[in-house]
Motif scaffolding. Structure first.
Motif, PDB file in Angstrom:
ATOM      1  N   ALA A  86       0.806  -1.228   0.000  1.00 47.30           N
ATOM      2  CA  ALA A  86       0.000   0.000   0.000  1.00 47.30           C
ATOM      3  C   ALA A  86       0.833   1.269   0.000  1.00 47.30           C
ATOM      4  CB  ALA A  86      -0.929  -0.006   1.208  1.00 47.30           C
ATOM      5  N   ASP A  87       2.124   1.168   0.283  1.00 47.43           N
ATOM      6  CA  ASP A  87       2.958   2.370   0.271  1.00 47.43           C
ATOM      7  C   ASP A  87       3.832   2.443  -0.982  1.00 47.43           C
ATOM      8  OD1 ASP A  87       4.361   0.158   1.046  1.00 47.43           O
ATOM      9  OD2 ASP A  87       5.496   1.146   2.631  1.00 47.43           O
ATOM     10  N   ASP A  88       3.655   1.509  -1.890  1.00 50.19           N
ATOM     11  CA  ASP A  88       4.453   1.498  -3.115  1.00 50.19           C
ATOM     12  C   ASP A  88       3.580   1.877  -4.306  1.00 50.19           C
ATOM     13  OD1 ASP A  88       6.495   0.639  -1.526  1.00 50.19           O
ATOM     14  OD2 ASP A  88       6.227  -1.476  -2.012  1.00 50.19           O
ATOM     15  N   TYR A  89       4.166   1.871  -5.479  1.00 50.34           N
ATOM     16  CA  TYR A  89       3.365   2.158  -6.672  1.00 50.34           C
ATOM     17  C   TYR A  89       3.985   1.512  -7.895  1.00 50.34           C
ATOM     18  CZ  TYR A  89       6.797   6.005  -6.582  1.00 50.34           C
ATOM     19  OH  TYR A  89       7.941   6.744  -6.488  1.00 50.34           O
ATOM     20  N   VAL A  90       3.181   1.449  -8.957  1.00 50.90           N
ATOM     21  CA  VAL A  90       3.715   0.927 -10.219  1.00 50.90           C
ATOM     22  C   VAL A  90       3.747   2.069 -11.226  1.00 50.90           C
ATOM     23  CG1 VAL A  90       3.014  -1.494  -9.980  1.00 50.90           C
ATOM     24  CG2 VAL A  90       1.382   0.185 -10.881  1.00 50.90           C
ATOM     25  N   LEU A  91       4.490   1.880 -12.295  1.00 50.94           N
ATOM     26  CA  LEU A  91       4.517   2.904 -13.342  1.00 50.94           C
ATOM     27  C   LEU A  91       3.429   2.592 -14.363  1.00 50.94           C
ATOM     28  CD1 LEU A  91       8.369   3.314 -13.753  1.00 50.94           C
ATOM     29  CD2 LEU A  91       6.816   4.433 -12.161  1.00 50.94           C
ATOM     30  N   GLU A  92       3.206   3.510 -15.242  1.00 47.80           N
ATOM     31  CA  GLU A  92       2.091   3.371 -16.169  1.00 47.80           C
ATOM     32  C   GLU A  92       2.161   2.112 -17.029  1.00 47.80           C
ATOM     33  OE1 GLU A  92       1.236   7.696 -17.064  1.00 47.80           O
ATOM     34  OE2 GLU A  92       0.607   6.653 -18.896  1.00 47.80           O
ATOM     35  N   ASN A  93       3.392   1.717 -17.361  1.00 51.70           N
ATOM     36  CA  ASN A  93       3.499   0.583 -18.282  1.00 51.70           C
ATOM     37  C   ASN A  93       3.802  -0.746 -17.581  1.00 51.70           C
ATOM     38  OD1 ASN A  93       6.067   1.012 -17.456  1.00 51.70           O
ATOM     39  ND2 ASN A  93       6.974   1.264 -19.484  1.00 51.70           N
ATOM     40  N   THR A  94       3.967  -0.721 -16.266  1.00 47.20           N
ATOM     41  CA  THR A  94       4.431  -1.921 -15.557  1.00 47.20           C
ATOM     42  C   THR A  94       3.526  -3.129 -15.791  1.00 47.20           C
ATOM     43  OG1 THR A  94       5.220  -0.448 -13.822  1.00 47.20           O
ATOM     44  CG2 THR A  94       5.133  -2.798 -13.290  1.00 47.20           C
ATOM     45  N   LEU A  95       2.246  -2.945 -15.480  1.00 47.52           N
ATOM     46  CA  LEU A  95       1.345  -4.102 -15.535  1.00 47.52           C
ATOM     47  C   LEU A  95       1.170  -4.598 -16.970  1.00 47.52           C
ATOM     48  CD1 LEU A  95      -1.299  -2.842 -12.959  1.00 47.52           C
ATOM     49  CD2 LEU A  95       0.474  -4.565 -12.601  1.00 47.52           C
ATOM     50  N   GLY A  96       1.100  -3.649 -17.902  1.00 49.76           N
ATOM     51  CA  GLY A  96       0.932  -4.018 -19.310  1.00 49.76           C
ATOM     52  C   GLY A  96       2.090  -4.872 -19.792  1.00 49.76           C
ATOM     53  N   LEU A  97       3.297  -4.471 -19.451  1.00 46.40           N
ATOM     54  CA  LEU A  97       4.474  -5.217 -19.909  1.00 46.40           C
ATOM     55  C   LEU A  97       4.483  -6.637 -19.338  1.00 46.40           C
ATOM     56  CD1 LEU A  97       7.215  -2.463 -19.544  1.00 46.40           C
ATOM     57  CD2 LEU A  97       6.446  -3.527 -21.673  1.00 46.40           C
ATOM     58  N   LEU A  98       4.124  -6.729 -18.059  1.00 47.34           N
ATOM     59  CA  LEU A  98       4.104  -8.057 -17.437  1.00 47.34           C
ATOM     60  C   LEU A  98       3.023  -8.931 -18.083  1.00 47.34           C
ATOM     61  CD1 LEU A  98       4.546  -7.119 -13.653  1.00 47.34           C
ATOM     62  CD2 LEU A  98       6.197  -8.336 -15.074  1.00 47.34           C
ATOM     63  N   ALA A  99       1.833  -8.311 -18.257  1.00 43.65           N
ATOM     64  CA  ALA A  99       0.705  -9.070 -18.807  1.00 43.65           C
ATOM     65  C   ALA A  99       1.017  -9.559 -20.222  1.00 43.65           C
ATOM     66  CB  ALA A  99      -0.549  -8.203 -18.811  1.00 43.65           C
ATOM     67  N   GLU A 100       1.686  -8.714 -20.952  1.00 43.70           N
ATOM     68  CA  GLU A 100       2.011  -9.071 -22.330  1.00 43.70           C
ATOM     69  C   GLU A 100       2.954 -10.278 -22.378  1.00 43.70           C
ATOM     70  OE1 GLU A 100       3.611  -6.614 -26.221  1.00 43.70           O
ATOM     71  OE2 GLU A 100       3.967  -5.896 -24.210  1.00 43.70           O
ATOM     72  N   ALA A 101       3.868 -10.309 -21.417  1.00 45.45           N
ATOM     73  CA  ALA A 101       4.839 -11.411 -21.407  1.00 45.45           C
ATOM     74  C   ALA A 101       4.251 -12.684 -20.809  1.00 45.45           C
ATOM     75  CB  ALA A 101       6.071 -10.995 -20.617  1.00 45.45           C
ATOM     76  N   ALA A 102       3.127 -12.528 -20.093  1.00 47.73           N
ATOM     77  CA  ALA A 102       2.562 -13.686 -19.375  1.00 47.73           C
ATOM     78  C   ALA A 102       1.753 -14.551 -20.332  1.00 47.73           C
ATOM     79  CB  ALA A 102       1.681 -13.190 -18.228  1.00 47.73           C
ATOM     80  N   LYS A 103       2.385 -15.644 -20.752  1.00 53.90           N
ATOM     81  CA  LYS A 103       1.678 -16.532 -21.696  1.00 53.90           C
ATOM     82  C   LYS A 103       1.605 -17.913 -21.083  1.00 53.90           C
ATOM     83  CE  LYS A 103       2.815 -13.914 -25.801  1.00 53.90           C
ATOM     84  NZ  LYS A 103       3.860 -12.959 -25.439  1.00 53.90           N
ATOM     85  N   GLY A 104       1.131 -17.940 -19.859  1.00 55.97           N
ATOM     86  CA  GLY A 104       0.954 -19.236 -19.203  1.00 55.97           C
ATOM     87  C   GLY A 104       2.114 -19.660 -18.324  1.00 55.97           C
ATOM     88  N   GLN A 105       3.197 -18.870 -18.263  1.00 57.86           N
ATOM     89  CA  GLN A 105       4.318 -19.261 -17.397  1.00 57.86           C
ATOM     90  C   GLN A 105       3.875 -19.253 -15.928  1.00 57.86           C
ATOM     91  OE1 GLN A 105       4.262 -16.749 -19.503  1.00 57.86           O
ATOM     92  NE2 GLN A 105       6.219 -16.387 -20.513  1.00 57.86           N
ATOM     93  N   ASP A 106       4.603 -19.977 -15.103  1.00 57.42           N
ATOM     94  CA  ASP A 106       4.266 -20.000 -13.674  1.00 57.42           C
ATOM     95  C   ASP A 106       4.514 -18.648 -13.021  1.00 57.42           C
ATOM     96  OD1 ASP A 106       3.538 -22.611 -13.870  1.00 57.42           O
ATOM     97  OD2 ASP A 106       5.490 -23.408 -13.255  1.00 57.42           O
ATOM     98  N   ILE A 107       5.629 -18.025 -13.389  1.00 54.78           N
ATOM     99  CA  ILE A 107       5.860 -16.662 -12.881  1.00 54.78           C
ATOM    100  C   ILE A 107       6.454 -15.772 -13.976  1.00 54.78           C
ATOM    101  CG2 ILE A 107       6.260 -17.360 -10.465  1.00 54.78           C
ATOM    102  CD1 ILE A 107       9.230 -16.874 -10.910  1.00 54.78           C
ATOM    103  N   VAL A 108       6.147 -14.452 -13.853  1.00 50.16           N
ATOM    104  CA  VAL A 108       6.736 -13.461 -14.750  1.00 50.16           C
ATOM    105  C   VAL A 108       7.185 -12.316 -13.850  1.00 50.16           C
ATOM    106  CG1 VAL A 108       6.320 -11.876 -16.665  1.00 50.16           C
ATOM    107  CG2 VAL A 108       5.105 -14.058 -16.565  1.00 50.16           C
ATOM    108  N   TYR A 109       8.436 -11.945 -13.956  1.00 51.17           N
ATOM    109  CA  TYR A 109       8.896 -10.920 -13.021  1.00 51.17           C
ATOM    110  C   TYR A 109       9.554  -9.754 -13.722  1.00 51.17           C
ATOM    111  CZ  TYR A 109      12.759 -14.243 -13.510  1.00 51.17           C
ATOM    112  OH  TYR A 109      13.683 -15.112 -14.008  1.00 51.17           O
ATOM    113  N   GLY A 110       9.443  -8.611 -13.024  1.00 54.24           N
ATOM    114  CA  GLY A 110      10.065  -7.395 -13.532  1.00 54.24           C
ATOM    115  C   GLY A 110      11.136  -6.963 -12.552  1.00 54.24           C
TER     116      GLY A 110
END
Ligand code: C2G
Length: 739
Positions: A86-110
């Motif tokens: 709750a005290d952190d934040y993401v950047l505008e493109n963070t979630l999009g980039l992760l989601a784009e790379a997530a193609k069924g892998q167990d984990i995707v990390y930035g």
């Protein structure tokens, strides 16, 4: 089904939460659900939650980050789970980039980036290249080397696991840096193995979740640009983050969490290797130093004993890989040889210190301070004075000194002064950061400063510290400032510690008393006699002093004077403490329209490192930025133009006209500092936004004086009420116990 479930555990500090949710609101990628899991001990979220209709609020009867995250996991409906604090934040493109790379892998990390700033300031710093963009290429190469070397020794290691462990466990040393943040976890993968956070742990539960996860992953992806911004709290006194909390259980929890995790992971492979590696590093890098230096005896007794079995249980190859000195440390620990550990640390630290001294001979005075001077007796009749980090002879310490020198000549006065200014009454002068300076810091019984002493100063029993400060506060200070952009991120913490050394603090008016109590969290003795530096404005011979000064500076007798004394800007600097200043006042225009009647006295703040170029305006502009004492300049100024500088609180003692050239008011107020008083309604003069307005105002100064008379009177009785020309006397007597 949403692509991502974002799980935010929340308990306290609502102002951070807003920023966190704002960052989700503006995320370019929106295919996510937000689960705000509220701890049973929590601040009220009602005032802000309406602004974020996309948030699913889950009120719980559980306590702690681990438990809240587990509740979130149970409720998550997305394909992937992402933990956001709750005290952190993401950047505008963070979630999009992760989601784009997530193609069924167990984990995707930035990547997890660390900052002390809010999002706006963080982005600005990135843009201005003030935050070094991490050299990812170099880091990547290093990682690859380590990965290859592990593979060579352990050819059967699973390559997917090896890479993920390397990125997520090895990012930084230290067990504290094991974090679940910045990672997408496939929800069915988590459910299949029922991965959970161990709720008994307050600080180290991440390890209990992440290590088993890493042990089971079969596929992963890394997206370098998907940044999770982890914020350190710049006010660990009032709003400590978990990592900043002081807690007696912390040490044992660390050991218990390692042991628990060792028991939950099933194999003896790479995850176990790094778990052991991290605890050994904690011992050699952090704990060993504490064993030698900490005041807390537990580091040498029970903590020391508790660490032995924990290290004994490490995999042998982790110990085999240690360098010579760390191996000696570990061997001494395993032999239960406390002396051996202390000896080795002393040797290593001593070597480091010596290297530092050789590399930078200028710090040798500090060694002398700690090892010799602090052992000498305190000298009861010595007083050390310093203003603005020894840049000049001025401000309240100057006037207190002059009073003491004239009335109590039995005291030996020493001035810290860098440019060899001539100090009257025969004070001894020492250069700041010299051997002599360090000596007097250690042995002077009395210290009189108008800013803070160096961080390495240690107040001794028997020393008396008088903090005069250097202005009635208009701009928010220290603990009243939410963001600290211009000072060290540890500013608040350092301030908190240093202000405990103050025996007296000078206050010029009731407003300052109240504000200093809050902004410095100061509870000590307040000397409410006015500002010693303003005494001169009440001296009976002030007109003669003014006449002499005008003559000395060569200011024509037939001209009136306009003082322009702006303050510095938090966001305009070259490096630490080196501020830029672009003159926004059009001096040419002033010359054109005002030079028949006036001359300008230009005075920049002492932080400003630029020299303002006034060529071509000789005879009209007098640059007095290097003149020691602004109080004397007030005496020769007929009108004062300033902005957000505390200058006007002092100048108002003269009851002469004040104009405010506030061309960047909104930015200063909203982005940089914020104010204690309302500039629009409370300051004793008009706010002006252009050079034309300033010139017009000067041409109509009598009208303005008339217009602002009532406001000026109110201001005067509120802020100048203690000043009567005797502040130095009262303060000096209080300091020396002569009252
Ligand atoms: N000063 C000066 N010339 C200037 C501006 C300031 O000589 N152009 C001196 C004045 O004595 C002023 C003091 O430096 O009172 C502090 O300057 P501020 O502009 O008020 O700024 P800052 O140093 O940030 O201190 O509580 C007061 C605050 O701490 C402000």
């Amino acid at each position: 089904m949403k692509k991502i479930s974002i799980i935010i555990p929340f308990s306290h500090y609502i102002h951070y939460l807003e920023e966190c949710l704002d960052s989700l609101k503006v995320s370019a990628f929106q295919d996510f659900e937000t689960l705000l899991v509220v701890d049973k001990e929590h601040d009220n979220v009602d005032p802000i939650i309406k602004k974020y209709p996309f948030v699913r609020l889950i009120q719980t009867d559980v306590h702690g980050v681990a438990a809240c995250r587990n509740v979130g996991l149970a409720h998550a409906q997305g394909e992937y789970v992402y933990f956001l604090d709750a005290d952190d934040y993401v950047l505008e493109n963070t979630l999009g980039l992760l989601a784009e790379a997530a193609k069924g892998q167990d984990i995707v990390y930035g990547r997890v980036a660390h900052t002390w700033n809010n999002k706006a300031n963080y982005l600005e710093k990135i843009e201005n290249k003030e935050i070094d963009p991490e050299d990812e290429e170099e880091k990547e190469q290093m990682r690859q080397q380590k990965i290859d070397s592990y593979k060579e020794k352990n050819p059967n290691v699973d390559p997917v696991q090896l890479r993920a462990v390397y990125y997520l466990l090895r990012v930084k040393h230290g067990i504290r840096n094991v974090t679940v943040l910045g990672v997408l976890y496939k929800t069915v993968f988590l459910r299949m193995y029922s991965f959970k956070f161990h709720e008994e742990f307050r600080y180290y539960s991440d390890m209990t979740f992440l290590c088993p996860v890493l042990e089971h992953i079969r596929s992963e992806a890394y997206v370098e640009d998907a940044v999770y911004v982890k914020r350190k709290h710049n006010d660990p006194i009032n709003y400590p983050a978990l990592s900043q909390e002081e807690n007696d259980d912390r040490f044992y929890e660390r050991i218990r969490a390692v042991e628990y995790t060792r028991n939950t992971i099933t194999s003896d492979g790479i995850v176990r290797y790094y778990l052991d590696f991290k605890i050994v590093h904690f011992f050699t890098r952090k704990m060993a130093k504490r064993i030698r230096r900490s005041q807390d005896e537990r580091w040498r007794n029970e903590y020391f004993q508790a660490m032995i079995p924990c290290i004994e249980n490490c995999r042998p190859e982790v110990l085999d890989e240690l360098n010579h000195s760390n191996r000696k440390l570990v061997q001494a620990l395993l032999n239960n040889d406390l002396n051996g550990v202390q000896k080795e640390v002393r040797w290593v630290l001593g070597k480091k210190k010596l290297k530092r001294v050789f590399k930078n001979k200028n710090t040798a005075y500090k060694l002398a301070y700690f090892h010799r001077y602090l052992k000498k007796p305190i000298k009861d009749n010595v007083i050390l004075f310093e203003t603005f980090m020894a840049k000049n002879y001025s401000d309240s310490p100057k006037y207190i000194y002059e009073y003491i020198a004239q009335h109590y000549p039995e005291y030996e006065c020493v001035w810290a002064i860098n440019d060899g200014a001539k100090i009257p009454y025969g004070a001894k002068c020492v250069k700041r950061f010299s051997f002599e300076y360090a000596y007097y810091l250690a042995v002077a019984k009395y210290l009189v400063f108008n800013v803070r002493p160096p961080l390495w100063y240690r107040k001794r029993e028997g020393q008396v510290f008088l903090e005069t400060w250097h202005g009635t506060p208009l701009k928010r200070l220290v603990f009243d400032q939410q963001e600290v952009t211009s000072a060290s991120p540890k500013y608040k913490q350092q301030f908190y510690k240093q202000r405990q050394d103050w025996d007296f603090l000078v206050s010029a008016n009731p407003f300052s008393t109240k504000t200093f109590r809050s902004c410095f969290m100061y509870e000590g003795k307040m000397l409410e006699y006015g500002y010693p530096r303003n005494d001169i404005l009440y001296w009976p011979n002030k007109d003669e002093i003014a006449k002499d000064l005008r003559k000395k500076l060569g200011i024509p007798t037939d001209k009136k004077t306009i003082l322009y004394a702006p303050t510095w800007r938090d966001d305009q600097h070259y490096g630490s403490g080196q501020y830029k200043f672009e003159l926004a006042l059009d001096l040419h225009l002033m010359q054109e329209r005002l030079s028949d009647e006036y001359v300008v006295l230009l005075r920049t703040h002492h932080y400003i490192s630029d020299k303002i170029d006034v060529t071509g305006m000789e005879g009209f502009v007098y640059n007095l930025s290097d003149y020691d004492d602004i109080s004397e300049i007030y005496l020769i100024s007929d009108i004062c133009i300033t902005d957000y500088s505390s200058v006007f609180f002092d100048y108002a003692n003269l009851k002469r006209p004040i104009l405010f050239y506030t061309y960047d008011l909104d930015k200063y107020k909203n982005q940089l500092r914020g104010f204690y008083i309302d500039m629009n309604t409370e300051v004793p003069g008009p706010l002006l936004y252009t050079s034309e307005e300033v010139v017009d105002a000067i041409e109509n100064i009598d009208k303005i004086t008339e217009e602002y008379k009532e406001r000026y009177d109110t201001f005067y009785s509120r802020f100048c009420c203690y000043d009567d020309g005797h502040a130095s006397e009262h303060v000096a007597k209080a300091l020396l116990g002569k009252e």
